[in-house]
Design a protein around this motif. Structure first.
Motif, PDB file in Angstrom:
ATOM      1  N   ALA A 190      -8.376  17.735 -12.789  1.00  0.00           N
ATOM      2  CA  ALA A 190      -7.207  16.916 -12.490  1.00  0.00           C
ATOM      3  C   ALA A 190      -6.310  16.770 -13.724  1.00  0.00           C
ATOM      4  CB  ALA A 190      -7.632  15.541 -11.985  1.00  0.00           C
ATOM      5  N   CYS A 191      -6.915  16.676 -14.904  1.00  0.00           N
ATOM      6  CA  CYS A 191      -6.137  16.616 -16.150  1.00  0.00           C
ATOM      7  C   CYS A 191      -5.341  17.903 -16.356  1.00  0.00           C
ATOM      8  CB  CYS A 191      -7.049  16.393 -17.347  1.00  0.00           C
ATOM      9  SG  CYS A 191      -7.696  14.715 -17.503  1.00  0.00           S
ATOM     10  N   ALA A 192      -5.973  19.023 -16.085  1.00  0.00           N
ATOM     11  CA  ALA A 192      -5.292  20.313 -16.241  1.00  0.00           C
ATOM     12  C   ALA A 192      -4.093  20.406 -15.302  1.00  0.00           C
ATOM     13  CB  ALA A 192      -6.275  21.456 -15.989  1.00  0.00           C
ATOM     14  N   GLN A 193      -4.257  19.927 -14.078  1.00  0.00           N
ATOM     15  CA  GLN A 193      -3.152  19.942 -13.120  1.00  0.00           C
ATOM     16  C   GLN A 193      -2.024  19.016 -13.582  1.00  0.00           C
ATOM     17  OE1 GLN A 193      -4.802  18.918  -9.309  1.00  0.00           O
ATOM     18  NE2 GLN A 193      -6.201  20.674  -9.274  1.00  0.00           N
ATOM     19  N   ALA A 194      -2.380  17.854 -14.085  1.00  0.00           N
ATOM     20  CA  ALA A 194      -1.371  16.904 -14.564  1.00  0.00           C
ATOM     21  C   ALA A 194      -0.610  17.467 -15.758  1.00  0.00           C
ATOM     22  CB  ALA A 194      -2.039  15.582 -14.936  1.00  0.00           C
ATOM     23  N   ALA A 195      -1.311  18.177 -16.638  1.00  0.00           N
ATOM     24  CA  ALA A 195      -0.667  18.768 -17.809  1.00  0.00           C
ATOM     25  C   ALA A 195       0.340  19.840 -17.390  1.00  0.00           C
ATOM     26  CB  ALA A 195      -1.718  19.345 -18.739  1.00  0.00           C
ATOM     27  N   LEU A 196       0.015  20.624 -16.373  1.00  0.00           N
ATOM     28  CA  LEU A 196       0.939  21.654 -15.888  1.00  0.00           C
ATOM     29  C   LEU A 196       2.206  21.041 -15.291  1.00  0.00           C
ATOM     30  CD1 LEU A 196      -1.531  24.176 -14.192  1.00  0.00           C
ATOM     31  CD2 LEU A 196      -0.217  24.526 -16.300  1.00  0.00           C
ATOM     32  N   LEU A 197       2.067  19.884 -14.683  1.00  0.00           N
ATOM     33  CA  LEU A 197       3.211  19.231 -14.036  1.00  0.00           C
ATOM     34  C   LEU A 197       4.128  18.525 -15.031  1.00  0.00           C
ATOM     35  CD1 LEU A 197       1.389  17.701 -10.938  1.00  0.00           C
ATOM     36  CD2 LEU A 197       3.067  19.564 -10.910  1.00  0.00           C
ATOM     37  N   GLN A 242      -6.229   3.244  -1.170  1.00  0.00           N
ATOM     38  CA  GLN A 242      -5.772   4.318  -0.294  1.00  0.00           C
ATOM     39  C   GLN A 242      -4.391   4.822  -0.701  1.00  0.00           C
ATOM     40  OE1 GLN A 242      -7.542   5.817   1.931  1.00  0.00           O
ATOM     41  NE2 GLN A 242      -5.996   7.093   2.938  1.00  0.00           N
ATOM     42  N   TRP A 243      -3.571   3.948  -1.277  1.00  0.00           N
ATOM     43  CA  TRP A 243      -2.221   4.340  -1.689  1.00  0.00           C
ATOM     44  C   TRP A 243      -2.232   5.466  -2.710  1.00  0.00           C
ATOM     45  CZ3 TRP A 243      -1.541   3.611  -6.898  1.00  0.00           C
ATOM     46  CH2 TRP A 243      -2.365   2.654  -7.529  1.00  0.00           C
ATOM     47  N   LEU A 244      -3.262   5.542  -3.545  1.00  0.00           N
ATOM     48  CA  LEU A 244      -3.336   6.626  -4.529  1.00  0.00           C
ATOM     49  C   LEU A 244      -3.647   7.958  -3.851  1.00  0.00           C
ATOM     50  CD1 LEU A 244      -3.299   7.763  -7.360  1.00  0.00           C
ATOM     51  CD2 LEU A 244      -5.645   6.917  -7.691  1.00  0.00           C
ATOM     52  N   ARG A 245      -4.544   7.932  -2.868  1.00  0.00           N
ATOM     53  CA  ARG A 245      -4.850   9.170  -2.140  1.00  0.00           C
ATOM     54  C   ARG A 245      -3.623   9.660  -1.367  1.00  0.00           C
ATOM     55  NH1 ARG A 245      -9.726   6.543  -2.422  1.00  0.00           N
ATOM     56  NH2 ARG A 245      -9.165   4.999  -0.851  1.00  0.00           N
ATOM     57  N   VAL A 246      -2.895   8.727  -0.782  1.00  0.00           N
ATOM     58  CA  VAL A 246      -1.668   9.089  -0.059  1.00  0.00           C
ATOM     59  C   VAL A 246      -0.627   9.643  -1.037  1.00  0.00           C
ATOM     60  CG1 VAL A 246       0.225   8.204   1.340  1.00  0.00           C
ATOM     61  CG2 VAL A 246      -2.105   7.416   1.757  1.00  0.00           C
ATOM     62  N   TRP A 247      -0.525   9.042  -2.203  1.00  0.00           N
ATOM     63  CA  TRP A 247       0.399   9.506  -3.239  1.00  0.00           C
ATOM     64  C   TRP A 247       0.145  10.968  -3.580  1.00  0.00           C
ATOM     65  CZ3 TRP A 247       0.857   6.429  -8.520  1.00  0.00           C
ATOM     66  CH2 TRP A 247       1.912   6.942  -9.283  1.00  0.00           C
ATOM     67  N   ARG A 248      -1.106  11.298  -3.806  1.00  0.00           N
ATOM     68  CA  ARG A 248      -1.441  12.684  -4.174  1.00  0.00           C
ATOM     69  C   ARG A 248      -1.202  13.642  -3.007  1.00  0.00           C
ATOM     70  NH1 ARG A 248      -0.683  14.848  -7.430  1.00  0.00           N
ATOM     71  NH2 ARG A 248      -2.454  16.206  -7.837  1.00  0.00           N
ATOM     72  N   GLN A 259       0.835  -1.204   0.000  1.00  0.00           N
ATOM     73  CA  GLN A 259       0.000   0.000   0.000  1.00  0.00           C
ATOM     74  C   GLN A 259       0.877   1.264   0.000  1.00  0.00           C
ATOM     75  OE1 GLN A 259      -3.726   0.379  -0.107  1.00  0.00           O
ATOM     76  NE2 GLN A 259      -3.082  -1.507  -1.126  1.00  0.00           N
ATOM     77  N   SER A 260       2.037   1.165  -0.645  1.00  0.00           N
ATOM     78  CA  SER A 260       2.949   2.299  -0.812  1.00  0.00           C
ATOM     79  C   SER A 260       3.014   2.667  -2.287  1.00  0.00           C
ATOM     80  CB  SER A 260       4.345   1.951  -0.303  1.00  0.00           C
ATOM     81  OG  SER A 260       5.267   2.977  -0.641  1.00  0.00           O
ATOM     82  N   TRP A 261       2.953   3.953  -2.576  1.00  0.00           N
ATOM     83  CA  TRP A 261       2.903   4.447  -3.940  1.00  0.00           C
ATOM     84  C   TRP A 261       4.278   4.641  -4.585  1.00  0.00           C
ATOM     85  CZ3 TRP A 261       5.609   9.000  -4.246  1.00  0.00           C
ATOM     86  CH2 TRP A 261       5.783   9.715  -3.045  1.00  0.00           C
ATOM     87  N   GLY A 308       1.711  10.673 -10.469  1.00  0.00           N
ATOM     88  CA  GLY A 308       0.578  10.548  -9.554  1.00  0.00           C
ATOM     89  C   GLY A 308      -0.610  11.390  -9.989  1.00  0.00           C
ATOM     90  N   ALA A 309      -0.339  12.578 -10.527  1.00  0.00           N
ATOM     91  CA  ALA A 309      -1.420  13.443 -10.997  1.00  0.00           C
ATOM     92  C   ALA A 309      -2.157  12.807 -12.168  1.00  0.00           C
ATOM     93  CB  ALA A 309      -0.851  14.804 -11.395  1.00  0.00           C
ATOM     94  N   ALA A 310      -1.402  12.190 -13.088  1.00  0.00           N
ATOM     95  CA  ALA A 310      -2.036  11.542 -14.238  1.00  0.00           C
ATOM     96  C   ALA A 310      -2.853  10.329 -13.800  1.00  0.00           C
ATOM     97  CB  ALA A 310      -0.971  11.127 -15.250  1.00  0.00           C
ATOM     98  N   VAL A 311      -2.305   9.531 -12.893  1.00  0.00           N
ATOM     99  CA  VAL A 311      -3.039   8.355 -12.409  1.00  0.00           C
ATOM    100  C   VAL A 311      -4.319   8.787 -11.698  1.00  0.00           C
ATOM    101  CG1 VAL A 311      -2.970   6.386 -10.818  1.00  0.00           C
ATOM    102  CG2 VAL A 311      -0.984   6.905 -12.253  1.00  0.00           C
ATOM    103  N   HIS A 312      -4.249   9.851 -10.913  1.00  0.00           N
ATOM    104  CA  HIS A 312      -5.435  10.340 -10.215  1.00  0.00           C
ATOM    105  C   HIS A 312      -6.512  10.800 -11.199  1.00  0.00           C
ATOM    106  CE1 HIS A 312      -7.623  13.637  -7.917  1.00  0.00           C
ATOM    107  NE2 HIS A 312      -7.971  12.527  -7.316  1.00  0.00           N
TER     108      HIS A 312
END
Length: 372
Positions: free
Chosen positions: A170-177, A122-128, A74-76, A137-141
């Motif tokens: 969330a896509c917009a945030q991932a694109a900026l990153l 839960q690992w995805l929420r912790v990742w973000r 459960q670790s990202w 992580g942003a793209a996966v979210h």
């Protein structure tokens, strides 16, 4: 041909998915399991139905190893490292983002959580939360939200739109990153379909993808859905989109197979139409896909997607030897169209595989004559 497909329906309804088809030159008929005349896929080294992997169209051992680590610990962090080392413009990154998002979504579906336990994924929420600037992580979210919308709510409802609007942000945030990364925009293609983007807005989104990855097969498959008759286009628009992509495809690109996917998306409701699978449109699309497979790199990550769809069409066209050749390359994994639209992908695949084996042997084929 009608008799053949009635037989297939009988096999599916009876859940007779093992070696129950007679090897008989010039014809196929059902026999009892264990009969000495039965065609057995195991004779060709094919995997048992219960061993078929429904998660992916083909092997990605690095991904499977990391998924096991993530889900057990459960670790990202292992997922983040894998995506960070995956080239952003290629097909593999897109497939891995989908796989991680799908794993988290499935975990949440299986363990929605409650008063005394944490929800799955839960690992995805912790990742973000712990790495908000991690582009992977942003793209996966973002992809996770898209899958949740389509999986847990009904298209057109307020809940569906709310989740997709969140995914759009969330896509917009991932694109900026990750400037230059096509994946956030490919994810948005499903959002565009669900939220019914006007064509001008969709085409602007599509241009952003073409600027970053003009020959990306996964992106073209996602875009094709928008142009289909059941969404925001028509049979002609979908076919035109697919044929234009195939025409401009660079040498060795699997985009030459895109018209076959367009044909699949517009199959008639009743598939027992006499001669349909011998029609010019189907024959041309199948030949284009076969050409694409033969000219593609053996390690092209989208090759298995095309081979799986070819199995479907070649069996329906009664081109048994060619279907068997595709099966040799993909057997063991069934996470691709057309199997993934079924409630039981492994069972559907097993039916077509059994028919291919039976047809092959009914026309003189055997394990000894099948090249690997």
């Amino acid at each position: 041909m009608e008799i053949l497909w009635v037989l297939m329906a009988a096999i599916m309804i009876g859940a007779v998915l093992g070696p129950v088809l007679l090897r008989r030159r010039g014809g196929i008929r059902q026999v009892a399991p264990g009969s000495p005349d039965a065609a057995d896929p195991a004779d060709y080294g094919f995997a048992r139905q219960e061993e078929l992997d429904i998660r992916m169209p083909g092997p990605d051992h690095d991904l499977l190893d990391v998924l096991d680590v993530v889900q057990q610990s459960q670790s990202w962090k292992a997922a983040s490292q894998l995506l960070a080392g995956t080239e952003i413009h290629g097909e593999v990154r897109w497939q891995r983002v989908q796989a991680f998002a799908g794993a988290a979504s499935l975990e949440l579906q299986q363990r929605p959580g409650g008063v005394s336990d944490q929800p799955g994924g839960q690992w995805l929420r912790v990742w973000r939360a712990e790495a908000p600037k991690d582009a992977g992580g942003a793209a996966v979210h973002a992809e996770f939200l898209v899958q949740q919308a389509w999986r847990s709510s009904t298209s057109g409802t307020d809940e569906f739109r709310i989740i997709l609007e969140e995914a759009k942000e969330a896509c917009a945030q991932a694109a900026l990153l990750s400037p230059g990364d096509p994946v956030p925009y490919i994810i948005e293609l499903s959002i565009a379909r669900g939220l019914a983007y006007p064509r001008e807005e969709f085409e602007q989104l599509w241009l952003k993808i073409l600027d970053r990855a003009p020959a990306h097969m996964g992106a073209h498959l996602a875009a094709l859905h928008y142009w289909c008759e059941k969404w925001h286009g028509s049979r002609d628009l979908a076919q035109s989109f697919a044929e234009a992509a195939a025409a401009r495809a660079p040498k060795g690109s699997l985009l030459a197979a895109l018209p076959l996917f367009a044909v699949y998306e517009h199959l008639p409701e009743v598939n027992l139409v006499r001669g349909f699978y011998e029609s010019e449109v189907v024959t041309k699309a199948v030949e284009g896909a076969l050409y694409a497979v033969h000219s593609a790199r053996p390690d092209d990550p989208m090759l298995a997607h095309v081979r799986h769809l070819l199995v479907f069409f070649l069996v329906r066209c009664e081109r048994w030897a060619e279907a068997m050749h595709q099966l040799v390359h993909v057997d063991g994994h069934v996470g691709a169209l057309p199997w993934t639209v079924s409630p039981d992908p492994a069972a559907d695949y097993a039916v077509y595989r059994a028919l291919a084996v039976a047809g092959y042997e009914a026309n003189g084929g055997s394990p000894a004559t099948l090249s690997h």
